[in-house]
Design a protein around this motif. Structure first.
Motif, PDB file in Angstrom:
ATOM      1  N   SER A  29      -4.989  -1.862  -0.920  1.00  0.00           N
ATOM      2  CA  SER A  29      -5.977  -0.988  -0.301  1.00  0.00           C
ATOM      3  C   SER A  29      -6.244  -1.441   1.124  1.00  0.00           C
ATOM      4  O   SER A  29      -5.947  -2.570   1.509  1.00  0.00           O
ATOM      5  CB  SER A  29      -7.276  -1.009  -1.103  1.00  0.00           C
ATOM      6  OG  SER A  29      -7.834  -2.314  -1.107  1.00  0.00           O
ATOM      7  N   SER A  30      -6.812  -0.541   1.916  1.00  0.00           N
ATOM      8  CA  SER A  30      -7.252  -0.919   3.256  1.00  0.00           C
ATOM      9  C   SER A  30      -8.543  -1.703   3.137  1.00  0.00           C
ATOM     10  O   SER A  30      -9.279  -1.579   2.158  1.00  0.00           O
ATOM     11  CB  SER A  30      -7.448   0.316   4.131  1.00  0.00           C
ATOM     12  OG  SER A  30      -8.385   1.189   3.527  1.00  0.00           O
TER      13      SER A  30
ATOM     14  N   LEU B 186      -1.915  10.143   9.126  1.00  0.00           N
ATOM     15  CA  LEU B 186      -2.461   9.032   8.340  1.00  0.00           C
ATOM     16  C   LEU B 186      -2.371   7.719   9.120  1.00  0.00           C
ATOM     17  O   LEU B 186      -1.747   6.754   8.673  1.00  0.00           O
ATOM     18  CB  LEU B 186      -1.692   8.905   7.011  1.00  0.00           C
ATOM     19  CG  LEU B 186      -1.682  10.143   6.113  1.00  0.00           C
ATOM     20  CD1 LEU B 186      -0.693   9.972   4.975  1.00  0.00           C
ATOM     21  CD2 LEU B 186      -3.080  10.422   5.572  1.00  0.00           C
TER      22      LEU B 186
ATOM     23  N   TYR C 220      -3.232   4.306   7.481  1.00  0.00           N
ATOM     24  CA  TYR C 220      -2.323   3.938   6.404  1.00  0.00           C
ATOM     25  C   TYR C 220      -0.957   3.530   6.949  1.00  0.00           C
ATOM     26  O   TYR C 220      -0.319   2.607   6.447  1.00  0.00           O
ATOM     27  CB  TYR C 220      -2.164   5.109   5.430  1.00  0.00           C
ATOM     28  CG  TYR C 220      -3.440   5.501   4.731  1.00  0.00           C
ATOM     29  CD1 TYR C 220      -3.828   4.875   3.556  1.00  0.00           C
ATOM     30  CD2 TYR C 220      -4.272   6.495   5.241  1.00  0.00           C
ATOM     31  CE1 TYR C 220      -5.000   5.222   2.901  1.00  0.00           C
ATOM     32  CE2 TYR C 220      -5.446   6.853   4.604  1.00  0.00           C
ATOM     33  CZ  TYR C 220      -5.810   6.216   3.433  1.00  0.00           C
ATOM     34  OH  TYR C 220      -6.974   6.558   2.802  1.00  0.00           O
TER      35      TYR C 220
ATOM     36  N   SER D  50       0.868   1.031   1.597  1.00  0.00           N
ATOM     37  CA  SER D  50      -0.064   2.085   1.209  1.00  0.00           C
ATOM     38  C   SER D  50       0.548   2.981   0.145  1.00  0.00           C
ATOM     39  O   SER D  50       1.645   3.522   0.324  1.00  0.00           O
ATOM     40  CB  SER D  50      -0.445   2.922   2.438  1.00  0.00           C
ATOM     41  OG  SER D  50      -1.018   4.153   2.057  1.00  0.00           O
TER      42      SER D  50
ATOM     43  N   LYS E 246     -12.730   4.824   7.277  1.00  0.00           N
ATOM     44  CA  LYS E 246     -12.049   3.536   7.465  1.00  0.00           C
ATOM     45  C   LYS E 246     -12.676   2.712   8.585  1.00  0.00           C
ATOM     46  O   LYS E 246     -11.992   1.979   9.294  1.00  0.00           O
ATOM     47  CB  LYS E 246     -10.552   3.753   7.746  1.00  0.00           C
ATOM     48  CG  LYS E 246      -9.851   4.651   6.744  1.00  0.00           C
ATOM     49  CD  LYS E 246      -9.959   4.115   5.344  1.00  0.00           C
ATOM     50  CE  LYS E 246      -9.272   5.035   4.336  1.00  0.00           C
ATOM     51  NZ  LYS E 246      -9.460   4.608   2.953  1.00  0.00           N
TER      52      LYS E 246
ATOM     53  N   THR F 224      -5.869   3.412  -4.314  1.00  0.00           N
ATOM     54  CA  THR F 224      -4.811   2.431  -4.547  1.00  0.00           C
ATOM     55  C   THR F 224      -4.678   2.096  -6.017  1.00  0.00           C
ATOM     56  O   THR F 224      -3.565   1.907  -6.521  1.00  0.00           O
ATOM     57  CB  THR F 224      -5.111   1.149  -3.741  1.00  0.00           C
ATOM     58  OG1 THR F 224      -5.138   1.459  -2.355  1.00  0.00           O
ATOM     59  CG2 THR F 224      -4.065   0.074  -4.001  1.00  0.00           C
TER      60      THR F 224
END
Length: 353
Positions: free
Chosen positions: A98-99, A141, A144, A150, A230, A261
């Motif tokens: 995941s971010s 994106l 990502y 991702s 984000k 995710t």
């Protein structure tokens, strides 16, 4: 080191049978398939098996979906959640992450069977939107693409490949190029253009100053947001985001994708935030104060979102998310927000592992 192809024959057959059931699951046999996956993971997923043991759950006594304990999603940050880890599956084909902001721990989803992910996500999309070969796919994106792990980028890459369109592709920060290419595509053929973008990227795009009303006038563009700022912009309600986008793009509605995710299945909304889960996905709601109290589908208030994701065969299919939601009509759901606390109750049970 074992791989999925050289497991003991009996175990290999068991997993293959479940995999085939998942790929062909329908609403009529979803419950039975979910229970079969539960019993499989209760035996072969060490993290989930330990969690069930600490809760005092005897898997053989679980006979309905509401009795299945859902694993807090935070476990994906703390432990390698992998079915068959106990028999030597130690080197996955792919690990999605995941971010996260600097200093935060990210979730890691070990996926030894990316073909299952590709097949399931394709089926879910095409059941709601039709064949991918009907689309040009443009992906905005940036957050990502800046990473190489991702799950969303992987899925969209598969969609682009399946579309067979040489005009499909990703855009990082060149939003002018995106506008020009989109305008050209709408003059070339009659394929629908799917523009899928992270929310802050779409908002940055419409604020570039170009007149984008041609998007809605064409009747051949689907704009789909994947949610989230984000950390790049101030958080907005989905309704606020959609109002900005529909105004600037002259579109009647903005579509949405619900995924993360830790999940390999998706839900899609054709507008107004009402999500239709894919065939391999079921959403349940839990009490916000008691995570083990599951609400009936007739419940009309907000609850915590639990997800059954059959595509998570090789990790855990029963996930207690940090999202809040409500049931909609005919098996749909809405995402209302998130819990204020980042660690959902239940995680402390695993602290000693």
């Amino acid at each position: 080191m074992q791989t999925l192809n050289n497991l003991p024959p009996e175990l290999l057959r068991q997993r293959h049978t479940l995999r085939e059931r998942i790929l062909s699951v329908t609403a009529a046999d979803f419950n039975a398939t979910a229970l079969a996956v539960f019993r499989y993971q209760a035996v072969y997923n060490p993290v989930y098996k330990t969690y069930l043991s600490l809760l005092g759950i005897t898997p053989g006594q679980v006979t309905g979906l509401a009795q299945i304990p859902f694993m807090p999603i935070g476990f994906f940050k703390q432990h390698p959640v992998l079915s068959l880890a106990g028999v030597g599956i130690t080197e996955p084909t792919t690990t999605f992450a995941s971010s996260g902001t600097t200093g935060t721990q990210t979730s890691r989803h070990i996926v030894p069977d990316t073909a299952l992910y590709a097949d399931v996500s394709r089926r879910i999309f095409e059941q709601q939107y039709g064949p991918l070969t009907n689309f040009h796919i443009l992906a905005l994106l940036p957050s990502y693409l800046e990473r190489n792990n991702s799950s969303l980028v992987y899925m969209v890459q598969q969609f682009i490949q399946d579309s067979g369109s040489a005009q499909s592709g990703f855009y990082l920060n060149d939003r002018d190029a995106l506008t020009g290419h989109l305008r050209t595509l709408l003059q070339q053929d009659d394929r629908t253009v799917l523009l899928i973008g992270v929310t802050f990227g779409l908002l940055d795009w419409i604020e570039e100053g170009a007149d984008l009303h041609f998007v809605g006038k064409s009747n051949r563009v689907i704009v789909m947001e994947t949610g989230g700022m984000k950390g790049r912009r101030k958080e907005l309600l989905r309704e606020e985001v959609h109002a900005l986008l529909t105004d600037k793009l002259a579109l009647p509605a903005i579509h949405s994708e619900y995924g993360m995710t830790e999940l390999l299945s998706q839900a899609y909304s054709p507008g107004e935030g009402l999500f239709y889960p894919g065939a391999t996905m079921r959403v349940l709601l839990r009490d916000t104060n008691d995570p083990f109290c599951i609400y009936p589908e007739t419940y009309t208030r907000t609850g915590g979102i639990n997800v059954i994701d059959l595509a998570n065969l090789d990790s855990c299919s029963f996930i207690e998310t940090q999202d809040l939601g409500q049931f909609g009509p005919d098996g749909t759901f809405r995402v209302i927000g998130r819990f204020d606390n980042s660690d959902i109750r239940g995680c402390n049970l695993m602290a000693s592992l």
